[in-house]
Design a protein around this motif. Structure first.
Motif, short mmCIF file in Angstrom:
data_model
loop_
_atom_site.label_atom_id
_atom_site.label_comp_id
_atom_site.label_asym_id
_atom_site.label_seq_id
_atom_site.Cartn_x
_atom_site.Cartn_y
_atom_site.Cartn_z
N GLN A 251 32.80 25.35 58.27
CA GLN A 251 33.28 26.07 57.12
C GLN A 251 34.74 26.45 57.45
O GLN A 251 35.45 26.39 56.76
N LEU A 285 31.16 20.07 52.58
CA LEU A 285 32.56 20.83 52.61
C LEU A 285 33.65 19.88 52.95
O LEU A 285 34.50 19.82 52.18
N ARG A 335 27.20 35.22 49.45
CA ARG A 335 26.83 34.23 48.85
C ARG A 335 27.84 33.07 48.27
O ARG A 335 28.74 33.62 47.93
N PRO A 336 27.56 31.84 48.50
CA PRO A 336 28.60 30.69 48.02
C PRO A 336 28.88 30.97 46.66
O PRO A 336 27.99 31.47 45.68
N ASP A 337 30.20 31.29 46.30
CA ASP A 337 30.63 31.45 44.67
C ASP A 337 31.06 29.96 44.41
O ASP A 337 32.03 29.41 44.84
N PRO A 338 30.62 29.60 43.22
CA PRO A 338 31.05 28.28 42.68
C PRO A 338 32.33 28.06 42.44
O PRO A 338 33.01 27.19 42.33
N SER A 340 34.53 29.27 44.47
CA SER A 340 35.46 29.33 45.53
C SER A 340 35.93 27.71 45.95
O SER A 340 35.12 26.89 45.63
N LEU A 342 35.56 26.36 48.74
CA LEU A 342 34.52 25.80 49.58
C LEU A 342 33.04 25.73 49.02
O LEU A 342 32.03 26.29 49.69
N TYR A 343 33.17 25.31 47.99
CA TYR A 343 32.07 25.22 47.24
C TYR A 343 31.55 23.52 46.65
O TYR A 343 32.44 23.28 45.91
N CYS A 344 30.77 22.95 47.57
CA CYS A 344 30.61 21.42 47.21
C CYS A 344 29.70 21.20 45.91
O CYS A 344 29.54 19.92 45.65
N GLY A 345 28.94 22.18 45.48
CA GLY A 345 27.96 21.84 44.26
C GLY A 345 26.81 21.23 44.64
O GLY A 345 26.53 20.83 45.89
N THR A 346 26.27 20.65 43.81
CA THR A 346 24.91 19.68 44.02
C THR A 346 25.46 17.95 43.81
O THR A 346 26.47 17.77 43.88
#
Length: 577
Positions: A251, A285, A335-338, A340, A342-346
């Motif tokens: 990360q 990421l 916690r990961p923030d959508p 951000s 650095l958020y790769c999602g689903t």
């Protein structure tokens, strides 16, 4: 009283202290054996047994009157107990805050001080204890250990001001000292443990290093998001040089790559992304950031390849590393923030991104294939939040309390792909499917401030309204292109009704009315449109999801505004119509 009389003689006190210290040391060694154990069941049992042993030992020590000779051991056992509890719970709870407070109150009891009342706050309690510790040098090492846990707790819940004041006091420079947390953490130098001190699971120096890495990374991310790129680069370099476990290092390297890309240094950015990929999973990421980098460089082939690898990476379930019986950096991070970078999602979100990029690049066949894959992914139930509403929509269930808007958007974009492929029959079919789903959808409660399932911060009622208009306009354009103006007129009329004030819907409606030589209806509608434009606008495009804004730009005619202005002007000359 029995305890007090039993510990009255120095020999008895030394004997009991040796026994309790030996038990603490044995339990710590047992936890470290669990740390190295590869068998999860055995590891879990060893950790639980260690926790119960520490709990029993702490119960014994708390049953004694607070005494300076015993407190270094008691505080060490308290710290070991807290560390193990936090590790098992994967985070701090109120119980740990109470354990810390109890330890501080025990120190004040030795000075015959009741200390500040609990409602005055833990910060005042720390001030009193650290003031008293100057008279009790034997407690200094254990208090720094406990302070490390307090600092970790405060960092995890964002009490940064309290954390700064605690570090200033620990550093002995409270008045006029810098409030730069990174500098304060670097300056903090916990005293070294003596060779015969009780064993610890994680000493004060180790906690300080964890805190330094966690805060540097948190601060670097915040600076990256806010655009303070040189400062972000410095903070992230600090985090990378600290105690970074492998998943976190991935990360950090990705964040460094993102920062350098934004600073206009793509080659160095690429080096960090390669290092992140070499660091092992998770690969999502760095692959997402690599696609952004290649997009910025104009290398479309490499961008799409990165996105394809991202979809593949997100389809693989990686076995998470077993938590160690220690406080680790990840426990102190938010916690990961959508929102951000650095958020790769689903996997489904990555597939949607890949399909939409293909469509934007004019690769209609690839886009169509990816949208079909996305539909299959949704039907397969890979997203638990999507499965039930989607099944209800397919079966025609009458009671559908809410419909995921982005499933409808998949049909919409699939239709657009067929348009690009010059397949009007398939395009109309997809637009009709989209509309069937949309007109059965119910927007989420506005009063609850609910957002669309696909993008946080976007009002679902606004998205629903504009999605319906977009689908109707798109289908109407296909009817018109195939010479079926009457059907096109019906869709354009409906689009104006579902989304009043939509300029594109008005443009296509007026164009069709004029083509059908229905001049009176066109004039009447144009007057209503002119009256609407004079009313204050209550909506703005910021409330729409990004994918919808992009789609609306595709169906927008560059001649729209000019045509509407000329048409309104022509109303002053009735014979022109």
């Amino acid at each position: 009283m029995a305890h007090q009389s039993f510990l009255g003689s120095p020999e008895a006190r030394a004997s009991c202290l040796d026994l309790w210290k030996e038990k603490n040391d044995r339990l710590v060694r047992q936890a470290k054996v669990a740390q190295d154990s590869g068998v999860s069941l055995r590891r879990h049992k060893l950790v639980q047994d260690t926790l119960e042993g520490l709990r029993e030992l702490l119960h014994i020590l708390h049953g004694l009157p607070a005494a300076v000779p015993v407190l270094p051991l008691e505080l060490t056992v308290t710290c070991n107990f807290i560390i193990l509890k936090v590790s098992l719970a994967q985070g701090f709870t109120e119980d740990q805050a109470q354990d810390i407070q109890r330890g501080l109150e025990r120190v004040l009891e030795t000075q015959e001080q009741l200390g500040p009342r609990p409602e005055q706050g833990i910060r005042k309690l720390w001030e009193s204890v650290l003031c008293a510790s100057s008279l009790l040098p034997k407690l200094l090492c254990a208090l720094h250990h406990l302070a490390g846990l307090q600092a970790a707790l405060w960092l995890s819940i964002d009490r940064l001001e309290d954390l700064a004041l605690l570090l200033q006091t620990l550093n002995g420079n409270q008045n006029g000292a810098s409030k730069d947390l990174l500098l304060l953490l670097k300056t903090w130098n916990p005293p070294a443990e003596e060779s015969d001190a009780p064993l610890t699971l994680q000493n004060a120096q180790g906690l300080r290093d964890i805190l330094l890495t966690a805060f540097a990374y948190r601060q670097g991310l915040q600076e990256l998001i806010s655009g303070s790129l040189p400062r972000a680069l410095s903070s992230l370099h600090e985090a990378a040089s600290g105690l970074c476990p492998r998943p976190l290092l991935v990360q950090v390297y990705t964040a460094l790559g993102s920062c350098l890309r934004k600073m206009g240094n793509p080659q160095r950015a690429l080096l960090y992304l390669i290092a992140a990929l070499k660091g092992g999973s998770p690969w999502g990421l760095p692959l997402l950031e690599a696609s952004r980098l290649y997009r910025q460089l104009g290398d479309t082939a490499a961008e799409l390849e990165s996105l394809e690898l991202l979809v593949e990476a997100l389809s693989t379930t990686h076995s998470s590393e077993v938590p160690q019986p220690l406080i680790e950096v990840e426990l102190l991070l938010p916690r990961p923030d959508p929102a951000s970078p650095l958020y790769c999602g689903t996997q489904s979100q990555a597939k949607h991104l890949l399909a939409s990029r293909c469509l934007q690049m004019g690769r209609a066949e690839d886009a169509a294939e990816h949208y079909l894959d996305l539909l299959a992914l949704l039907l397969d139930g890979s997203d638990p939040r999507m499965l039930q509403p989607w099944e209800d929509a397919r079966k025609g269930t009458k009671e559908l309390p809410s419909c995921p808007l982005w499933v409808s958007a998949v049909y919409l974009l699939q239709g657009r792909a067929w348009v690009q492929l010059r397949a009007p029959k398939e395009a109309i079919s997809e637009f009709s499917r989209c509309l069937e789903l949309l007109f059965r959808a119910i927007p989420e409660d506005k009063e609850q401030g609910a957002a669309s399932n696909c993008e946080q911060g976007c009002r679902s009622d606004m998205a629903l309204k504009h999605l319906r208009a977009a689908a109707l306009i798109s289908r109407g354009l296909e009817w018109a292109a195939n010479g079926q103006d009457t059907k096109a007129l019906q869709d354009f009329l409906l689009s104006v009704q579902v989304c009043p004030g939509n300029r594109d819907a008005s443009f296509y409606l007026l164009q069709t009315l004029r083509r059908l030589d229905r001049k009176d209806e066109a004039a009447a509608f144009c007057w209503r449109l002119q009256a609407q434009t004079q009313l204050p606008q209550k909506e703005s495009t910021w409330s729409l999801p990004l994918y919808l804004e992009i789609y609306l730009s595709w169906i927008h005619s560059p001649d729209c505004e000019t045509f509407l202005e000329e048409f309104q002007t022509s109303l002053q000359e009735p014979h022109d119509l």
